[in-house]
Design a protein around this motif. Structure first.
Motif, short mmCIF file in Angstrom:
data_model
loop_
_atom_site.label_atom_id
_atom_site.label_comp_id
_atom_site.label_asym_id
_atom_site.label_seq_id
_atom_site.Cartn_x
_atom_site.Cartn_y
_atom_site.Cartn_z
N UNK B 38 0.84 -1.21 0.00
CA UNK B 38 0.00 0.00 0.00
C UNK B 38 0.87 1.25 0.00
N UNK B 40 3.97 1.58 -1.05
CA UNK B 40 4.65 1.72 -2.35
C UNK B 40 3.69 2.29 -3.39
N UNK B 41 2.45 1.78 -3.41
CA UNK B 41 1.47 2.25 -4.39
C UNK B 41 1.16 3.73 -4.15
N UNK B 43 3.04 5.87 -2.65
CA UNK B 43 4.27 6.62 -2.92
C UNK B 43 4.40 6.93 -4.41
N UNK B 44 3.94 6.01 -5.26
CA UNK B 44 4.13 6.20 -6.69
C UNK B 44 2.88 6.78 -7.35
N UNK B 47 1.11 11.18 -4.45
CA UNK B 47 1.95 12.36 -4.47
C UNK B 47 2.41 12.72 -5.89
N UNK B 48 2.91 11.76 -6.65
CA UNK B 48 3.31 12.10 -8.02
C UNK B 48 2.17 12.66 -8.87
N UNK B 51 1.56 16.19 -7.86
CA UNK B 51 2.66 17.00 -8.35
C UNK B 51 2.51 17.24 -9.85
N UNK B 52 2.13 16.18 -10.56
CA UNK B 52 1.97 16.27 -12.00
C UNK B 52 0.86 17.26 -12.36
N UNK B 55 2.16 20.83 -11.68
CA UNK B 55 3.13 21.32 -12.67
C UNK B 55 2.47 21.53 -14.03
N UNK B 68 10.44 22.93 -8.06
CA UNK B 68 9.13 22.64 -8.62
C UNK B 68 8.00 23.18 -7.75
#
Lengths: 286, 319
Positions: B38, B40-41, B43-44, B47-48, B51-52, B55, B68
């Motif tokens: 959970x 790891x999922x 984390x990827x 948040x990314x 952030x995406x 940006x 950024x």
């Protein structure tokens, strides 16, 4: 069912044609890896299908032992990229397998983490290219860029879906009587998992780990984006092996390609039985 | 005697399993075991993605000097998304990706199916042929790309074979011609991934019950009729899975293609992944890349949910 003789002839002819198409590209690279520089780009009548003067100089060249009568000497050998590929793939596999196996058991036996099923399929679906901007920023922030451990972490996450789904179907298939008997004997559930289930699942675990390792070892794009110099992996290093002065270093690249291609092919053949299950996220078993 | 023991044992087991402490222990253990995955999922993804998203509405680039997090200073009021709609290079890359997919996936499917039917029953040499035919899919894609790069050189073996057939020297510059480069790239993809279709379809073909085939033969059905009325319906879900896997993976096509042509000549083989890669590493307009990536992610998420439902259905049928 009994087949007619014309059919058998047709079958062997078709299979032989398929074998030829399959093998020519592979054999061309193998042949190139053992060709001396004079035969590398010989064309027309001089084109050699099999090296006339087989040599190991391409391998010696990528490991820095010989300059292979080229003007350029390599500024670094293939040794470190090989180490980098190995470290990142092995530790990436370790991350994916430990997180994936634990989660698969938790879901298979206790129904925990239902959301992981869809989340992990989605993770596999996305092109890595489409999530790499944030990853590159995060990795830069964590100082993970151009390190084997940074690669290992992203590999572990990228291949987690395969580890999870493979192990989940293996756990689902496993008879539960032994686990239940141990529970009755008074073992704690954690002890049952670590002392009884895991040892029993050694063979499936090994197959899943090999499968995940092949995927990690095969990566090119992620390493291309996250490593620049110090810890580039074999494919990235291989692609950089050409210079404006000498053009393509065909033989050297083929030698390196051979080194990169051999481990996954051997492992893949070893786990042939589980390939279908792995590739279809356990939806199909063979 | 043994029957009695068994009954007692079963009773004990029910009691043991029903004991609330044990069941709680199970729930807690289940939670703990799934926790690393959970994290790891999360984390990827969480948040990314945020952030995406952040940006993607700015002009931020790694060259802008600011971190950024201060991208909001470069807020450009969704200009990236309107730019994307008008970006002809993006749309032509998408179109090219679709063309590659529409050629490669059906070709891989048909070749894989044909091979699988040849392997449906036993014959001498089956195992070794099977192992060899699977090899391409295990070759590192970047290395496969390099193999085909060598094969398609103007003085390379492909032209050599062609000249032997025709009788006059052939010196086609495959990888520097826009159309031929695209064809070469597609041949490489078909070479590498037909084995995957073959493998999956053969697994499905073996599962078709023999007695039904025999019954149909007795009733006078010919091979083609047996194939269309028994084999294909039985294999429907397997075919869908195999096609789905190849469509998904083919959409991402990068490694072989990039090694062979680098997206060139010009933009002749620039697929969506290559396009994003170039914008990321050469133009460095990361705000824009984030917008492209998010657009693709949203479309693919919808596909994912659909595919997942399909997979779940297959599993129910299989169970």
């Amino acid at each position: 069912m009994k087949r007619s003789i014309p059919f058998e002839i047709f079958r062997y002819a078709a299979i032989l044609a398929a074998l030829a198409v399959t093998l020519v590209p592979i054999l061309w690279m193998v042949s190139m890896a053992f060709k001396p520089i004079a035969e590398w780009s010989a064309t027309g009548a001089d084109l050699t299908w099999w090296p006339k003067n087989p040599t190991l100089s391409n391998f010696q060249f990528v490991f820095g032992e010989s300059t292979n009568s080229l003007i350029v000497a390599l500024d670094r050998t293939a040794l470190k990229p090989i180490v980098s590929s190995l470290l990142s793939a092995v530790f990436g596999t370790a991350i994916a397998m430990s997180a994936g196996t634990a989660a698969a058991y938790g879901l298979s036996r206790f129904g925990a983490g239902q959301n992981l099923q869809l989340a992990l399929i989605q993770l596999r679906l996305f092109p890595p290219m489409a999530v790499m901007i944030p990853v590159m920023i995060m990795w830069a922030f964590l100082n993970f860029n151009d390190t084997w451990w940074g690669l290992a972490l992203i590999y572990g996450i990228v291949t987690l879906p395969f580890a999870f789904w493979l192990m989940k179907t293996f756990f689902d298939d496993m008879p539960r009587e032994i686990e239940e008997a141990a529970l009755v004997e008074g073992c704690s559930r954690l002890r049952v998992f670590t002392r009884i289930t895991l040892p029993m699942m050694r063979a499936p675990l090994a197959s899943a780990a090999l499968f995940v390792f092949i995927l990690n070892w095969s990566d090119y794009l992620i390493a291309l984006l996250l490593t620049t110099r110090e810890w580039v992996t074999i494919p990235v290093y291989m692609a950089s092996l050409s210079s404006s002065m000498t053009g393509q270093l065909y033989g050297a690249k083929a030698a390196l390609g051979l080194i990169a291609a051999v481990p996954p092919v051997i492992m893949g053949i070893a786990i042939q039985r589980h390939l279908v299950r792995g590739l279809t996220f356990g939806a199909l078993k063979q | 005697m043994s029957a009695v023991t068994a009954t007692i044992a079963e009773g004990e087991m029910d009691a043991a399993l029903a004991k609330p402490t044990l069941r709680d222990e199970g729930a807690r253990l289940g939670f703990r075991l799934t926790l690393p995955a959970q994290i790891l999922v999360l984390f990827i993804s969480a948040f990314p993605l945020l952030m995406q998203l952040y940006i993607s509405v700015t002009d931020w680039s790694p060259l802008s000097g600011a971190g950024w997090w201060s991208a909001w200073e470069m807020w450009n009021s969704f200009a990236n998304y309107t730019d994307l709609a008008a970006d002809t290079r993006f749309w032509s890359a998408l179109e090219r990706t679709a063309i590659v997919m529409l050629v490669c996936v059906p070709a891989e499917f048909l070749l894989g199916l044909a091979l699988a039917t040849l392997f449906a029953d036993d014959f001498p040499g089956k195992r070794i042929f099977y192992s060899i035919l699977l090899m391409p899919m295990m070759v590192v894609p970047a290395v496969a790309g390099y193999m085909f790069f060598m094969l398609f050189q103007s003085g390379g073996p492909v032209n050599d074979i062609l000249s032997r057939i025709i009788g006059t020297p052939v010196t086609i510059a495959w990888l520097s011609d826009p159309t031929l480069a695209l064809i070469a790239v597609m041949i490489a993809d078909i070479w590498q991934w037909t084995p995957l279709m073959f493998l999956i379809l053969l697994a499905g073909l073996v599962g078709v019950p023999e007695d039904q085939m025999k019954a149909a033969t007795l009733l006078g059905a010919n091979a083609w009729q047996r194939f269309t009325t028994i084999v294909l319906p039985k294999m429907k879900t397997i075919i869908i899975i195999a096609l789905a896997i190849r469509v998904i993976e083919n959409f991402k096509i990068f490694d072989t293609l990039y090694i062979m042509t680098g997206g060139g000549p010009g933009v002749a083989t620039e697929t969506i992944s290559v396009y994003i890669y170039k914008v990321t590493t050469q133009d460095l307009i990361w705000g824009y890349v984030a917008a492209i990536a998010l657009a693709i992610l949203i479309v693919l998420s919808i596909v994912a949910v659909y595919a997942m439902k399909r997979m779940a259905k297959v599993r129910e049928v299989a169970a």
